[in-house]
Design a protein around this motif. Structure first.
Motif, PDB file in Angstrom:
ATOM      1  N   ARG A  49      44.384  44.848  42.946  1.00 51.01           N
ATOM      2  CA  ARG A  49      44.223  45.730  41.779  1.00 51.01           C
ATOM      3  C   ARG A  49      45.141  45.289  40.645  1.00 51.01           C
ATOM      4  O   ARG A  49      44.760  45.335  39.473  1.00 51.01           O
ATOM      5  CB  ARG A  49      44.516  47.179  42.161  1.00 51.01           C
ATOM      6  N   TRP A  50      46.360  44.865  40.983  1.00 50.16           N
ATOM      7  CA  TRP A  50      47.316  44.394  39.978  1.00 50.16           C
ATOM      8  C   TRP A  50      46.790  43.132  39.296  1.00 50.16           C
ATOM      9  O   TRP A  50      46.853  43.019  38.078  1.00 50.16           O
ATOM     10  CB  TRP A  50      48.678  44.139  40.634  1.00 50.16           C
ATOM     11  N   TYR A  51      46.262  42.185  40.080  1.00 47.40           N
ATOM     12  CA  TYR A  51      45.672  40.973  39.497  1.00 47.40           C
ATOM     13  C   TYR A  51      44.593  41.333  38.488  1.00 47.40           C
ATOM     14  O   TYR A  51      44.489  40.726  37.425  1.00 47.40           O
ATOM     15  CB  TYR A  51      45.053  40.094  40.585  1.00 47.40           C
ATOM     16  N   GLU A  52      43.796  42.325  38.836  1.00 43.96           N
ATOM     17  CA  GLU A  52      42.726  42.765  37.939  1.00 43.96           C
ATOM     18  C   GLU A  52      43.320  43.384  36.667  1.00 43.96           C
ATOM     19  O   GLU A  52      42.884  43.088  35.553  1.00 43.96           O
ATOM     20  CB  GLU A  52      41.854  43.782  38.675  1.00 43.96           C
ATOM     21  N   ARG A  53      44.331  44.226  36.843  1.00 43.35           N
ATOM     22  CA  ARG A  53      44.959  44.926  35.718  1.00 43.35           C
ATOM     23  C   ARG A  53      45.599  43.966  34.722  1.00 43.35           C
ATOM     24  O   ARG A  53      45.516  44.174  33.513  1.00 43.35           O
ATOM     25  CB  ARG A  53      45.999  45.906  36.262  1.00 43.35           C
ATOM     26  N   ILE A  54      46.260  42.907  35.216  1.00 44.32           N
ATOM     27  CA  ILE A  54      46.970  42.001  34.310  1.00 44.32           C
ATOM     28  C   ILE A  54      46.076  40.908  33.739  1.00 44.32           C
ATOM     29  O   ILE A  54      46.523  40.104  32.928  1.00 44.32           O
ATOM     30  CB  ILE A  54      48.204  41.363  34.995  1.00 44.32           C
ATOM     31  N   GLY A  55      44.808  40.873  34.167  1.00 38.94           N
ATOM     32  CA  GLY A  55      43.880  39.889  33.627  1.00 38.94           C
ATOM     33  C   GLY A  55      43.828  38.595  34.415  1.00 38.94           C
ATOM     34  O   GLY A  55      43.244  37.617  33.952  1.00 38.94           O
ATOM     35  N   LEU A  56      44.445  38.568  35.586  1.00 42.38           N
ATOM     36  CA  LEU A  56      44.408  37.363  36.409  1.00 42.38           C
ATOM     37  C   LEU A  56      43.075  37.235  37.143  1.00 42.38           C
ATOM     38  O   LEU A  56      42.596  36.140  37.388  1.00 42.38           O
ATOM     39  CB  LEU A  56      45.573  37.372  37.411  1.00 42.38           C
ATOM     40  N   MET A  57      42.501  38.355  37.491  1.00 39.13           N
ATOM     41  CA  MET A  57      41.183  38.367  38.131  1.00 39.13           C
ATOM     42  C   MET A  57      40.141  38.675  37.066  1.00 39.13           C
ATOM     43  O   MET A  57      40.352  39.550  36.231  1.00 39.13           O
ATOM     44  CB  MET A  57      41.106  39.457  39.200  1.00 39.13           C
ATOM     45  N   PRO A  58      39.022  37.965  37.140  1.00 40.00           N
ATOM     46  CA  PRO A  58      37.947  38.294  36.208  1.00 40.00           C
ATOM     47  C   PRO A  58      37.387  39.674  36.532  1.00 40.00           C
ATOM     48  O   PRO A  58      37.780  40.283  37.526  1.00 40.00           O
ATOM     49  CB  PRO A  58      36.913  37.199  36.479  1.00 40.00           C
ATOM     50  N   HIS A  59      36.471  40.106  35.727  1.00 36.71           N
ATOM     51  CA  HIS A  59      35.834  41.400  35.958  1.00 36.71           C
ATOM     52  C   HIS A  59      35.229  41.430  37.358  1.00 36.71           C
ATOM     53  O   HIS A  59      34.479  40.543  37.742  1.00 36.71           O
ATOM     54  CB  HIS A  59      34.748  41.662  34.921  1.00 36.71           C
ATOM     55  N   ILE A  60      35.570  42.446  38.108  1.00 41.49           N
ATOM     56  CA  ILE A  60      35.035  42.619  39.457  1.00 41.49           C
ATOM     57  C   ILE A  60      33.912  43.648  39.382  1.00 41.49           C
ATOM     58  O   ILE A  60      34.084  44.735  38.834  1.00 41.49           O
ATOM     59  CB  ILE A  60      36.135  43.102  40.443  1.00 41.49           C
ATOM     60  N   ASP A  61      32.771  43.268  39.940  1.00 44.16           N
ATOM     61  CA  ASP A  61      31.628  44.186  39.952  1.00 44.16           C
ATOM     62  C   ASP A  61      31.991  45.457  40.715  1.00 44.16           C
ATOM     63  O   ASP A  61      32.864  45.459  41.577  1.00 44.16           O
ATOM     64  CB  ASP A  61      30.417  43.534  40.627  1.00 44.16           C
ATOM     65  N   ARG A  62      31.289  46.537  40.381  1.00 44.21           N
ATOM     66  CA  ARG A  62      31.477  47.819  41.060  1.00 44.21           C
ATOM     67  C   ARG A  62      30.145  48.307  41.599  1.00 44.21           C
ATOM     68  O   ARG A  62      29.097  48.065  41.017  1.00 44.21           O
ATOM     69  CB  ARG A  62      32.017  48.876  40.083  1.00 44.21           C
ATOM     70  N   SER A  63      30.223  49.003  42.718  1.00 46.78           N
ATOM     71  CA  SER A  63      29.015  49.614  43.275  1.00 46.78           C
ATOM     72  C   SER A  63      28.681  50.857  42.463  1.00 46.78           C
ATOM     73  O   SER A  63      29.462  51.273  41.591  1.00 46.78           O
ATOM     74  CB  SER A  63      29.240  49.990  44.744  1.00 46.78           C
ATOM     75  N   HIS A  64      27.568  51.486  42.777  1.00 45.21           N
ATOM     76  CA  HIS A  64      27.172  52.697  42.060  1.00 45.21           C
ATOM     77  C   HIS A  64      28.183  53.828  42.280  1.00 45.21           C
ATOM     78  O   HIS A  64      28.246  54.765  41.492  1.00 45.21           O
ATOM     79  CB  HIS A  64      25.762  53.131  42.470  1.00 45.21           C
ATOM     80  N   THR A  65      28.993  53.736  43.341  1.00 46.77           N
ATOM     81  CA  THR A  65      30.023  54.760  43.590  1.00 46.77           C
ATOM     82  C   THR A  65      31.391  54.360  43.030  1.00 46.77           C
ATOM     83  O   THR A  65      32.364  55.073  43.221  1.00 46.77           O
ATOM     84  CB  THR A  65      30.165  55.021  45.100  1.00 46.77           C
TER      85      THR A  65
END
Length: 164
Positions: A57-73
């Motif tokens: 989650r931190w990698y995602e927050r700081i921009g290290l991870m690209p956009h991660i897809d989300r399920s409908h939930t």
């Protein structure tokens, strides 16, 4: 070109005819699901990578991870290309590259092909740092080997002296 496009995995065939995958981040540490099963929950990614959910989650927050897809939930759904990117990030971490430089690299990848020179320079600089650290470690290893040999020789001489 996006982060995802630069970390794509392609099928390759080895000299012995065995099929495998090839990616810029290297082979995965653990086996992946069969082709067509390209969705992972955060807990599955934790199991596959050894990273914590907090770190992902931190990698995602700081921009290290690209956009991660989300399920409908709203659950994160990682793909093989995300795992390939995490493999690369893990390798960059092992080099000692600062997180800020890793984030900068990710930004450059997302910006497109016109950033190749900047990416090259960043990776070349990191490589030079790694080579320097390897040389330092090799010098340290040589000192340890000399000391170990000294004590081994001294121990043999002492044992021989006592036996006489």
């Amino acid at each position: 070109m996006t982060v995802m496009e630069t970390t794509s995995t392609t099928r390759v065939e080895s000299a012995d005819g065995a099929a495998g995958t090839d990616s810029c981040a290297g082979p995965p540490l653990k086996p992946r699901r069969p082709d067509g099963q390209d969705r992972y929950t955060i807990s599955e990614v934790v199991d596959l990578t050894g990273l914590t959910a907090h770190t992902l989650r931190w990698y995602e927050r700081i921009g290290l991870m690209p956009h991660i897809d989300r399920s409908h939930t709203g659950q994160r759904r990682y793909r093989n290309r995300d795992l390939d990117w995490l493999d690369l990030v893990g390798k960059l971490r092992l080099t000692g590259m600062p997180v800020a430089d890793m984030v900068r690299y990710a930004e450059l990848v997302r910006e497109g092909d016109h950033t190749y020179t900047e990416r090259f320079d960043l990776l070349k600089s990191t490589r030079d740092d790694v080579l320097s650290r390897i040389a330092e470690l090799q010098d340290t290893l040589n000192v340890l080997d000399r000391k170990i040999n000294f004590y081994a020789d001294a121990g043999r001489a002492l044992a021989s002296e006592r036996a006489s």
